[in-house]
Structures are given as C-alpha cells and as structure tokens.
Design a protein around this motif. Sequence first.
Motif, mmCIF file in Angstrom:
data_model
loop_
_atom_site.group_PDB
_atom_site.id
_atom_site.type_symbol
_atom_site.label_atom_id
_atom_site.label_comp_id
_atom_site.label_asym_id
_atom_site.label_seq_id
_atom_site.Cartn_x
_atom_site.Cartn_y
_atom_site.Cartn_z
ATOM 1 N N ARG A 125 0.793 -1.326 -0.134
ATOM 2 C CA ARG A 125 -0.099 0.069 0.001
ATOM 3 C C ARG A 125 0.718 1.325 0.084
ATOM 4 N N GLY A 126 2.204 1.023 -0.185
ATOM 5 C CA GLY A 126 3.010 2.283 -0.317
ATOM 6 C C GLY A 126 3.725 2.778 1.126
ATOM 7 N N GLU A 127 3.346 1.757 2.040
ATOM 8 C CA GLU A 127 4.013 2.211 3.358
ATOM 9 C C GLU A 127 5.477 2.009 3.359
ATOM 10 N N VAL A 128 6.607 2.817 3.552
ATOM 11 C CA VAL A 128 7.761 2.751 3.561
ATOM 12 C C VAL A 128 8.405 2.333 4.833
ATOM 13 N N TYR A 129 9.087 1.536 5.180
ATOM 14 C CA TYR A 129 9.852 1.117 6.455
ATOM 15 C C TYR A 129 11.371 1.111 6.284
ATOM 16 N N TYR A 141 5.657 3.038 10.106
ATOM 17 C CA TYR A 141 6.273 3.455 8.615
ATOM 18 C C TYR A 141 6.603 4.645 8.701
ATOM 19 N N ILE A 142 7.441 5.221 8.031
ATOM 20 C CA ILE A 142 7.981 6.571 7.759
ATOM 21 C C ILE A 142 7.628 7.452 6.841
ATOM 22 N N GLY A 143 6.657 6.901 6.074
ATOM 23 C CA GLY A 143 6.135 7.727 4.867
ATOM 24 C C GLY A 143 5.496 6.511 4.081
ATOM 25 N N ASN A 144 4.769 7.281 2.793
ATOM 26 C CA ASN A 144 4.075 6.547 1.988
ATOM 27 C C ASN A 144 4.762 6.661 0.388
ATOM 28 N N PHE A 145 4.947 5.786 -0.032
ATOM 29 C CA PHE A 145 5.595 5.919 -1.606
ATOM 30 C C PHE A 145 4.691 6.465 -2.593
ATOM 31 N N GLN A 148 3.914 10.761 -1.065
ATOM 32 C CA GLN A 148 4.543 11.614 -0.686
ATOM 33 C C GLN A 148 6.140 11.621 -1.594
ATOM 34 N N SER A 149 6.728 12.630 -1.598
ATOM 35 C CA SER A 149 7.984 12.545 -2.318
ATOM 36 C C SER A 149 9.130 11.729 -1.354
ATOM 37 N N PHE A 150 10.026 11.511 -2.033
ATOM 38 C CA PHE A 150 11.156 10.589 -1.161
ATOM 39 C C PHE A 150 11.784 11.530 -0.086
ATOM 40 N N ASP A 151 11.982 12.855 -0.354
ATOM 41 C CA ASP A 151 12.731 13.749 0.614
ATOM 42 C C ASP A 151 11.722 13.793 1.610
ATOM 43 N N GLU A 152 10.453 13.847 1.418
ATOM 44 C CA GLU A 152 9.346 13.967 2.672
ATOM 45 C C GLU A 152 9.543 12.601 3.471
ATOM 46 N N ILE A 153 9.777 11.637 2.990
ATOM 47 C CA ILE A 153 9.740 10.113 3.448
ATOM 48 C C ILE A 153 11.016 10.191 4.221
ATOM 49 N N TRP A 154 12.121 10.392 3.500
ATOM 50 C CA TRP A 154 13.455 9.817 4.180
ATOM 51 C C TRP A 154 13.866 10.592 5.555
ATOM 52 N N ASN A 155 13.197 11.918 5.537
ATOM 53 C CA ASN A 155 13.566 12.561 6.755
ATOM 54 C C ASN A 155 12.546 13.163 7.449
ATOM 55 N N SER A 156 11.474 12.174 7.501
ATOM 56 C CA SER A 156 10.217 12.437 8.338
ATOM 57 C C SER A 156 10.598 12.282 9.763
ATOM 58 N N GLU A 157 9.828 12.793 10.526
ATOM 59 C CA GLU A 157 9.711 12.803 12.012
ATOM 60 C C GLU A 157 10.030 11.247 12.687
ATOM 61 N N GLU A 254 4.957 2.785 -13.296
ATOM 62 C CA GLU A 254 5.250 4.148 -13.543
ATOM 63 C C GLU A 254 5.999 4.888 -12.190
ATOM 64 N N ARG A 255 5.367 4.550 -11.162
ATOM 65 C CA ARG A 255 6.119 4.995 -9.951
ATOM 66 C C ARG A 255 7.455 4.670 -9.689
ATOM 67 N N LEU A 256 7.700 3.167 -9.902
ATOM 68 C CA LEU A 256 9.165 2.767 -10.018
ATOM 69 C C LEU A 256 10.132 3.592 -10.920
#
Length: 455
Positions: A125-129, A141-145, A148-157, A254-256
């Motif tokens: 479902r796009g959750e990023v761990y 999980y730290i964000g959603n693929f 969100q953009s990767f920058d928002e995910i990678w350094n989320s709270e 396409e997302r990949l």
Amino acid sequence: MYRTREELDAAWEMVEQRKQKLEERRQSLYNGTFTNQIDLLGQKVGQLQQEKQLLEERCDVLQRDNDRVYAGHRGLEEEINFLKYRISALDGLHESVVQGTGIHDGSLKKYKCMYPFERIEILPRGEVYTCCSSYVKHNYYIGNFYEQSFDEIWNSERALKMRYSVSNGNFEYCMENCKWLHKDNIENGTDTASTNPIVLRTEQDNVDSWRECYTEKMPRFITLTCDETCNLRCPTCRSTAKALKKADAEILYERLEDVLRPMLRDCELLGALGCGDLFASYALTKFYATLTAEEFPKLKLYIITNLQLLTPEKWEELGNLHAIPIRFGVSVDAVNEETYKLNRRGGDWKRLLENLSFLREWRKREDNNIEFLCLHFVVQENNFRQVEDFARFGEEYGADTVEFQRLGNWGTFSDEEFAWRNVLNPNHELHEEAVTCLRNVMEKEWKVKIVQNIL
C-alpha cells in the motif's frame, strides 16, 4: 369450350381475380407468420437483455471482489487474525522495553543499527519502512511511496526518531524476532544475502535529540515488497491467490520509473519480492527488464523467489541481468514433495529441483553472476523434524547459507491453528523436541552456513 372471344376474356379475368385473391391471402398468411416470428424474436431479445443485465451486475460484483483481492486487502477474518497477532507482538514489545528484558536488557548498548540510515522497504500500500516490517513496531512506517516525495519520507519525524533509537543502542522500536539483533548473528555474522547492519557505536553516535538524526545520504539498500502478486498460495502468507490488476500494475511501474529509478544510482543492493514473487509480477519484471550494469554500475540484486517460474528460458529472457551480480533467496520450507505441497500450495517439487539444479550449474560457469544462494525454511509443526535434512539439502544444491526462520501469523491462521503450527512457542507440547532438532543442527559442522533467529 369458349365460343366467343368475349367468353374467353371473361374467363381469363375471373382467373386473374382468383389469382389476385390467392396472392392477397398468401401475403396475409406470410405477413402474419412473419409478424409472429418477429414478436417471438423480440421476446427472446428482451429475455437476453435481462440476462445480460443480470450478468453485468454479477460481473460488477465479482470485479469489485476481485479488485479487493488484487489490492491485497484481506478478508475480515484474516484481518482480525493479523491484528490479533500484531497486538500480541506490540504487547510483547512494550513489556520488553518497560521491564528491560530480551534485546532491551541493555546488552546491546554498545551496538548501533545502520538500516534506518541506509535502507528502505516499500510495502504493497506504499508504506515505507527502514527495516522488515515484522521486525519493528507494528505500523511504524516513515512515509508513503504513493503519497509523498522521497525527501518527505526519508527525513520524516518518524524516520529521525527511529534513527535516534538505534543510535543510542536502545532499539525501542525493534522486535525480539529481528534476526540482526540475535546474539549469535551479531557475534558470528549472518552470511545472508543482505548486509548485516549491526555495528559498534562510536562517539559520533552520542546525539542529544532525534532532530539531530537528519541525513542527506541516499539509501544504499532498497527492498521492494510492493506487489503481492504470486504464483503460489502458501498458507504462511495467504489463503487465496493474489495478483495486482493490470491498471494498478501500470501505476506501480510508473512510480518505480519516476521515483525509484533515480535512487538506484546510489543504491548498492536492490531486493525483491518479499510479499510475492518477482517473476510473477508484471510491474517488477517489466522494470527489471530495463536494468543494466552500464546504467547502474554499483548495483547488486537480491531476488527472493519460490523459483517455480525461473526456468532456463525465463533466465535467458532476462539476459540484461546476467552482467549484474545477483543474490538469491529461495523459499522452500520442505525436504520432500509431500511437505512441499502442504507449505508451498500450487508449487511443483520436481520443477523446484530442476530450477535449483540449473542455478547450481550456472554458478559453475566462468561468466557466473550469481554470487550468493540462500535457502529459506520456516520452522513449523509439519516440518521441524526435517531441519537436519534441509541442511544436507542446502549442501547438495550448492547453497551458501541455509536460514531457519520463525513462523509468523500474517492473518492466515486462526489463534488455534497458529498455536498448533508454532512449535517454537514454549507452551507447545512439541517445543522441546523442536528446539532439540535445531540445536542438533547448530552443533554440527556443515559446508553450508546455518543462520537462525530462534534459539
């Protein structure tokens, strides 16, 4: 005989009149029959239209149900079973952290895990761990693929707090079953297809706040668990067949291309597919067919598969991957056909052996690019007595590592069924025998490396 011309003409006129009446009568009868036929056909068409409407409505119902399955949504019973299992895991994590037991007893204070700084895993479902989702706190999980953009995910709270936890050696979000934090694996190494992320802490790891755990470095390790499409129906994973529908598969592809591909320039290990099978996934096989060593010279691949679809012919189709170093993790869970049919529903034992033999022979070639082979074995009630034979099986097929894993409940088992299958539960009547079988394997010397997160 007609005596005069007038009599003949009169008689002929009568014949014509009679002929005209007969024609009118024939036409009337014809029209009546034709009309009746039209009426009958009209009624039939009406019936067919009603049947068509009913079929279309039924198809809509089936399509909605199909979409639910394709999207990876579990049935209500499975969802309840899964949540019960995860709640119990959360309770165990809470108790371990509060009471300071297990991996939270302070014995790991001198260690740090690098994964939250170097790794992501993307779920269906796009959750990023930052690690395997079953190794960390449920739903952390730290964000959603997809959102969100990767920058928002990678350094989320959440990402920063996870890094802070592993930097100070507390591991508050980490579960007891994490194989990387298992004592034997820390001390002796794991020799698995993935790089061991546990390292000794340094002075630089002593940070005062989670806000100091921002990083600009891109992930070195990326694992795709984003497509549940699989050719098998293994009971440890699912109760029904699952496949992503074509439209959703195109969206994933396409997302990949748009998000993941730019990240691969710094990626050292790309793994797939933990929740399905790479060779059954339309989106992933399409994406992997575009990868080349020329475009991504740093990249290695880690492929998790049941190996049913990786025939010599399929391997040749993916010739672009032959120049990229590949590590294989093959899920087996058996040493004979009878057990394989139980644990790998839909799988063909003979085909598995043929494809394992193919990999073994390929690794003997001078141009071999398969640098690592690990065979996976989930220990449960119907196979725990086979663990020693499985180590021999790994040696026979040239594996580098045999990995014994704990059984989890992803919603496919009721409480009662999971309690019976899980022989590693100390309360199970066969627990002591199961542990003895594993210890006997660990105490012997093998050509193949034995890895486990159980004892």
